[in-house]
Design a protein around this motif. Structure first.
Motif, PDB file in Angstrom:
ATOM      1  N   THR A   1      -2.318  24.705  49.491  1.00 38.85           N
ATOM      2  CA  THR A   1      -1.899  26.603  48.455  1.00 38.85           C
ATOM      3  C   THR A   1      -2.604  27.327  48.942  1.00 38.85           C
ATOM      4  OG1 THR A   1      -2.447  24.949  46.794  1.00 38.85           O
ATOM      5  CG2 THR A   1      -2.052  27.082  45.847  1.00 38.85           C
ATOM      6  N   ALA A   2      -3.339  27.845  49.809  1.00 38.04           N
ATOM      7  CA  ALA A   2      -3.918  28.966  50.072  1.00 38.04           C
ATOM      8  C   ALA A   2      -2.518  29.759  51.363  1.00 38.04           C
ATOM      9  CB  ALA A   2      -4.678  29.781  50.765  1.00 38.04           C
ATOM     10  N   THR A   3      -1.256  29.209  51.455  1.00 37.53           N
ATOM     11  CA  THR A   3      -0.750  29.555  52.107  1.00 37.53           C
ATOM     12  C   THR A   3       1.088  29.019  51.768  1.00 37.53           C
ATOM     13  OG1 THR A   3      -0.405  27.537  53.794  1.00 37.53           O
ATOM     14  CG2 THR A   3      -2.127  29.685  54.341  1.00 37.53           C
ATOM     15  N   ARG A   4       1.274  28.022  51.391  1.00 33.88           N
ATOM     16  CA  ARG A   4       2.082  27.977  50.684  1.00 33.88           C
ATOM     17  C   ARG A   4       2.650  26.714  51.925  1.00 33.88           C
ATOM     18  NH1 ARG A   4      -0.443  31.222  47.442  1.00 33.88           N
ATOM     19  NH2 ARG A   4       0.438  31.602  45.659  1.00 33.88           N
ATOM     20  N   LYS A   5       2.130  26.485  52.658  1.00 35.93           N
ATOM     21  CA  LYS A   5       3.020  25.598  54.253  1.00 35.93           C
ATOM     22  C   LYS A   5       2.482  24.139  54.383  1.00 35.93           C
ATOM     23  CE  LYS A   5       4.086  30.699  55.770  1.00 35.93           C
ATOM     24  NZ  LYS A   5       3.543  31.159  57.411  1.00 35.93           N
ATOM     25  N   LYS A   6       3.323  23.691  54.613  1.00 36.67           N
ATOM     26  CA  LYS A   6       2.343  22.529  55.278  1.00 36.67           C
ATOM     27  C   LYS A   6       1.724  22.806  56.319  1.00 36.67           C
ATOM     28  CE  LYS A   6       4.850  18.533  54.111  1.00 36.67           C
ATOM     29  NZ  LYS A   6       6.514  17.487  54.535  1.00 36.67           N
ATOM     30  N   GLU A   7       0.742  22.814  56.962  1.00 39.60           N
ATOM     31  CA  GLU A   7       0.734  23.104  57.791  1.00 39.60           C
ATOM     32  C   GLU A   7      -0.524  21.742  58.443  1.00 39.60           C
ATOM     33  OE1 GLU A   7      -1.236  27.545  56.647  1.00 39.60           O
ATOM     34  OE2 GLU A   7      -3.400  25.589  56.781  1.00 39.60           O
ATOM     35  N   GLU A   8      -0.294  22.034  60.143  1.00 42.69           N
ATOM     36  CA  GLU A   8      -1.168  20.690  60.935  1.00 42.69           C
ATOM     37  C   GLU A   8      -3.144  20.922  60.554  1.00 42.69           C
ATOM     38  OE1 GLU A   8      -2.492  19.347  65.659  1.00 42.69           O
ATOM     39  OE2 GLU A   8      -0.121  20.452  65.027  1.00 42.69           O
ATOM     40  N   PHE A   9      -3.271  20.247  59.982  1.00 41.24           N
ATOM     41  CA  PHE A   9      -4.811  19.695  59.235  1.00 41.24           C
ATOM     42  C   PHE A   9      -5.752  19.578  60.602  1.00 41.24           C
ATOM     43  CE2 PHE A   9      -8.678  17.134  58.666  1.00 41.24           C
ATOM     44  CZ  PHE A   9      -9.709  18.436  57.895  1.00 41.24           C
TER      45      PHE A   9
ATOM     46  N   GLY B   1      -1.243  32.965  43.039  1.00 37.59           N
ATOM     47  CA  GLY B   1       0.074  34.571  43.584  1.00 37.59           C
ATOM     48  C   GLY B   1      -0.039  35.089  42.071  1.00 37.59           C
ATOM     49  N   ARG B   2      -0.918  35.310  42.084  1.00 36.81           N
ATOM     50  CA  ARG B   2      -0.945  36.364  40.249  1.00 36.81           C
ATOM     51  C   ARG B   2      -1.172  37.561  40.461  1.00 36.81           C
ATOM     52  NH1 ARG B   2      -2.418  32.305  35.293  1.00 36.81           N
ATOM     53  NH2 ARG B   2      -1.190  30.678  36.014  1.00 36.81           N
ATOM     54  N   SER B   3      -0.536  38.457  39.762  1.00 35.55           N
ATOM     55  CA  SER B   3      -1.327  39.678  39.582  1.00 35.55           C
ATOM     56  C   SER B   3      -2.401  40.204  38.714  1.00 35.55           C
ATOM     57  CB  SER B   3      -0.948  40.966  39.697  1.00 35.55           C
ATOM     58  OG  SER B   3      -0.229  40.884  38.011  1.00 35.55           O
ATOM     59  N   VAL B   4      -3.545  40.202  39.132  1.00 34.65           N
ATOM     60  CA  VAL B   4      -4.507  40.526  37.823  1.00 34.65           C
ATOM     61  C   VAL B   4      -3.900  40.561  36.568  1.00 34.65           C
ATOM     62  CG1 VAL B   4      -6.527  42.122  37.318  1.00 34.65           C
ATOM     63  CG2 VAL B   4      -6.165  41.522  39.848  1.00 34.65           C
ATOM     64  N   ASP B   5      -3.080  41.785  36.614  1.00 29.28           N
ATOM     65  CA  ASP B   5      -2.057  41.929  35.336  1.00 29.28           C
ATOM     66  C   ASP B   5      -1.326  40.861  34.831  1.00 29.28           C
ATOM     67  OD1 ASP B   5      -3.059  45.055  35.113  1.00 29.28           O
ATOM     68  OD2 ASP B   5      -0.889  45.457  35.994  1.00 29.28           O
ATOM     69  N   ASP B   6      -0.750  40.147  35.432  1.00 27.62           N
ATOM     70  CA  ASP B   6       0.026  38.750  34.610  1.00 27.62           C
ATOM     71  C   ASP B   6      -1.671  37.944  34.475  1.00 27.62           C
ATOM     72  OD1 ASP B   6       2.333  39.276  35.898  1.00 27.62           O
ATOM     73  OD2 ASP B   6       2.199  38.692  37.876  1.00 27.62           O
TER      74      ASP B   6
ATOM     75  N   SER C   1     -14.309  44.827  42.186  1.00 27.68           N
ATOM     76  CA  SER C   1     -15.113  45.043  43.683  1.00 27.68           C
ATOM     77  C   SER C   1     -14.331  44.033  45.060  1.00 27.68           C
ATOM     78  CB  SER C   1     -16.570  44.037  43.679  1.00 27.68           C
ATOM     79  OG  SER C   1     -16.871  42.735  43.488  1.00 27.68           O
ATOM     80  N   TRP C   2     -13.323  42.834  44.952  1.00 26.84           N
ATOM     81  CA  TRP C   2     -12.788  43.042  45.399  1.00 26.84           C
ATOM     82  C   TRP C   2     -11.345  42.601  45.588  1.00 26.84           C
ATOM     83  CZ3 TRP C   2     -11.373  37.200  46.668  1.00 26.84           C
ATOM     84  CH2 TRP C   2     -11.317  36.529  48.084  1.00 26.84           C
ATOM     85  N   PRO C   3     -11.025  43.786  45.040  1.00 25.39           N
ATOM     86  CA  PRO C   3      -9.048  44.030  45.225  1.00 25.39           C
ATOM     87  C   PRO C   3      -8.038  43.109  46.066  1.00 25.39           C
ATOM     88  CG  PRO C   3     -10.082  46.026  45.644  1.00 25.39           C
ATOM     89  CD  PRO C   3     -11.147  45.281  45.578  1.00 25.39           C
ATOM     90  N   GLU C   4      -8.503  43.221  47.252  1.00 29.19           N
ATOM     91  CA  GLU C   4      -7.748  42.510  48.272  1.00 29.19           C
ATOM     92  C   GLU C   4      -7.747  41.459  48.442  1.00 29.19           C
ATOM     93  OE1 GLU C   4     -12.276  42.880  49.896  1.00 29.19           O
ATOM     94  OE2 GLU C   4     -10.737  43.536  48.538  1.00 29.19           O
ATOM     95  N   GLY C   5      -8.036  40.054  47.828  1.00 27.88           N
ATOM     96  CA  GLY C   5      -8.377  38.839  47.432  1.00 27.88           C
ATOM     97  C   GLY C   5      -8.618  38.462  46.778  1.00 27.88           C
ATOM     98  N   TYR C   6      -9.270  38.740  45.408  1.00 28.47           N
ATOM     99  CA  TYR C   6      -8.633  38.093  43.767  1.00 28.47           C
ATOM    100  C   TYR C   6      -7.320  38.039  43.625  1.00 28.47           C
ATOM    101  CZ  TYR C   6     -10.040  36.328  39.215  1.00 28.47           C
ATOM    102  OH  TYR C   6     -10.436  35.590  37.895  1.00 28.47           O
ATOM    103  N   GLY C   7      -6.908  36.461  43.485  1.00 28.50           N
ATOM    104  CA  GLY C   7      -5.579  36.849  42.785  1.00 28.50           C
ATOM    105  C   GLY C   7      -4.220  35.348  43.933  1.00 28.50           C
ATOM    106  N   LYS C   8      -5.178  35.693  45.394  1.00 33.13           N
ATOM    107  CA  LYS C   8      -4.107  35.597  46.200  1.00 33.13           C
ATOM    108  C   LYS C   8      -3.875  33.710  46.299  1.00 33.13           C
ATOM    109  CE  LYS C   8      -4.878  38.839  50.535  1.00 33.13           C
ATOM    110  NZ  LYS C   8      -4.984  38.394  51.254  1.00 33.13           N
ATOM    111  N   LEU C   9      -4.533  33.464  45.858  1.00 34.51           N
ATOM    112  CA  LEU C   9      -4.476  31.441  45.600  1.00 34.51           C
ATOM    113  C   LEU C   9      -3.411  31.540  45.180  1.00 34.51           C
ATOM    114  CD1 LEU C   9      -5.916  28.988  47.112  1.00 34.51           C
ATOM    115  CD2 LEU C   9      -7.270  29.137  44.365  1.00 34.51           C
TER     116      LEU C   9
END
Length: 460
Positions: A8-16, A169-174, A159-167
């Motif tokens: 989910t973090a990359t939205r890709k099928k990855e080799e484990f 895929g939403r902006s803070v406003d959303d 305090s962590w604007p670069e990472g919050y919402g990435k999982l």
């Protein structure tokens, strides 16, 4: 063998690729133990049980560590305990809360055992890790990622604007627009979430640097995962309803504490009932125990769950239940007295492609059609079906061979007279009794299906 998982973090099928093949580590968010598990709660249990089995098959049973927690700090648990105390139950509030948690955990174990789920290696209770949570929060405050206010400790989202919402895929406003954000005067930012909150005298609480209180929900999993699996581990799983805010908040607080946290994130889709969202208002809400008490075998529930890929919405229907029961009866009859062979490579390879359980079931149908009972048994047990633990429900003492011979004779006569009324009448009577009728050039086969009732065969 290569295992592919949709991260989910990359939205890709990855080799484990695990951090340490000698200790593959997985954490799955478990239940809040205030009542019976509803049917939807069973889906992530089955999904990650299958992944657990695949990892054990690939790396060895002694080289996989599976953690699934119990949240036993919750207002609904407190409410039940308070009502019991008001009704005259003996014991302190803390003792009654513990009693309620013990009760619901025992229900959960019984229900998930009935679905054929293996117990995780660790099942931590939140109340046993309060010290670790307090230390975790203190560290976040010291690093400038959290703050104390009016008996609370809160995580500072900005305090962590670069990472919050990435999982998610939403902006803070959303996220503000789509979430139930608690507006409180002690918050610096409406999105800041609670790490610790005060407890009144009539609620359970623990002493902390911020006063007597109890932890917020999100801090529990970060603290327990770190304690049991280390700063960085392989897989974190749960239903996609947990992606925001729970998993988003877990990532934020763990990353800001300096932990690598989970490397692969897996989320299963939700469950529907007859094409509609399960809800009490629609009258289609039921628990796993409701189905079990109605006589639906746990193995049948498991089969229906596995018939849909975990990343797709799963629709529970009576038709699917009946079809699953009929298939399992046939497979259990075919494998009766058979020792499992090696797990077919096609089963393992299909399962290793992002837990394609629906594809595995297609392979099992093919093996059953070929009469390869040993391979069928081994392949089914790979996904937790046809196990000894789930056996017993499909055993029937009725012998249908006499009915099959009589129907075959009626059909042979009808082929000559061109009058199939007697054949159709017997087929209808058998079907009404819950017997699946299969007629082919090879002959007549009768299989007890879902809802089989031997009493209805009288007079057929």
């Amino acid at each position: 063998m290569t295992i592919l998982l949709t991260n989910t973090a990359t939205r890709k099928k990855e080799e484990f690729t695990p951090l340490d093949p000698q200790n593959v580590r997985m954490y799955v968010c478990g239940p809040t133990v205030y009542d019976r598990a509803h049917l939807g709660n069973g889906r992530p249990v089955i999904v990650f049980d299958v992944l657990f089995r695949l990892l054990r098959h690939t790396y060895g049973a002694d080289h996989v560590t599976y953690v699934r927690n119990f949240t036993d700090v919750d207002d609904r648990i407190n409410e039940t305990a308070q009502k019991r105390r008001e009704a005259g139950a003996n014991g302190t509030l803390e003792e009654l809360i513990r009693e309620r948690s013990d009760e619901t955990i025992s229900w959960y174990h019984a229900d998930m055992d009935a679905l054929g789920a293996l117990r995780p290696d660790h099942e931590p209770r939140a109340t046993k890790y309060i010290d670790q949570m307090i230390a975790f929060i203190e560290d976040l405050i010291a690093k400038g990622h959290a703050y104390a206010a009016e008996g609370h400790a809160l995580f500072a989202v900005d305090s962590w604007p670069e990472g919050y919402g990435k999982l998610s895929g939403r902006s803070v406003d959303d996220m503000i627009a789509g979430a139930r954000v608690e507006v409180a005067p002690y918050k610096r930012n409406p999105m800041d979430f609670v790490l610790w909150k005060p407890s009144t005298d009539d609620l359970p609480g623990w002493d902390s640097p911020w006063g007597r209180g109890r932890p917020g929900w999100h801090i529990e999993c970060s603290a327990m995962a770190q304690e049991l699996l280390g700063d960085t581990f392989d897989i974190h799983g749960g239903g996609n309803d947990l992606m925001f805010p729970h998993h988003e908040n877990e990532i934020a607080q763990s990353k800001c504490a300096g932990h690598g946290f989970a490397r692969y994130w897996l989320h299963n889709e939700m469950l529907q009932v007859e094409g509609k969202k399960m809800s009490k208002s629609l009258g289609n809400f039921f628990t796993v125990r409701d189905l079990l008490d109605q006589g639906v075998p746990g193995e049948v529930i498991r089969f229906v769950f596995l018939s849909t890929h975990y990343r797709k919405p799963m629709d529970w229907t009576e038709k699917k239940r009946d079809e699953a029961e009929a298939t399992l009866r046939k497979w259990r009859a075919l494998t009766d007295g058979v020792e499992p062979g090696n797990v077919p490579s096609e089963v393992v390879e299909t399962l290793a492609d992002d837990l394609n359980t629906a594809g595995v079931i297609s392979v099992l149908h093919k093996l059953a059609g070929h009469g390869d009972a040993a391979a069928l048994l081994a392949g089914a047990q790979m996904i937790g079906l046809l196990t000894d633990e789930l056996d017993g429900w499909s055993s029937l003492t009725v012998d249908l061979s006499g009915y099959a011979n009589r129907l075959a004779g009626l059909r042979e006569k009808a082929m000559q007279t061109k009058d199939f009324s007697a054949v159709d009448a017997m087929k209808t009577a058998l079907t009404d009794a819950g017997v699946e009728v299969r007629m082919s050039k090879a002959g007549v086969e009768l299989v007890p299906g879902a809802g089989f009732d031997a009493a209805k065969l009288e007079g057929v």
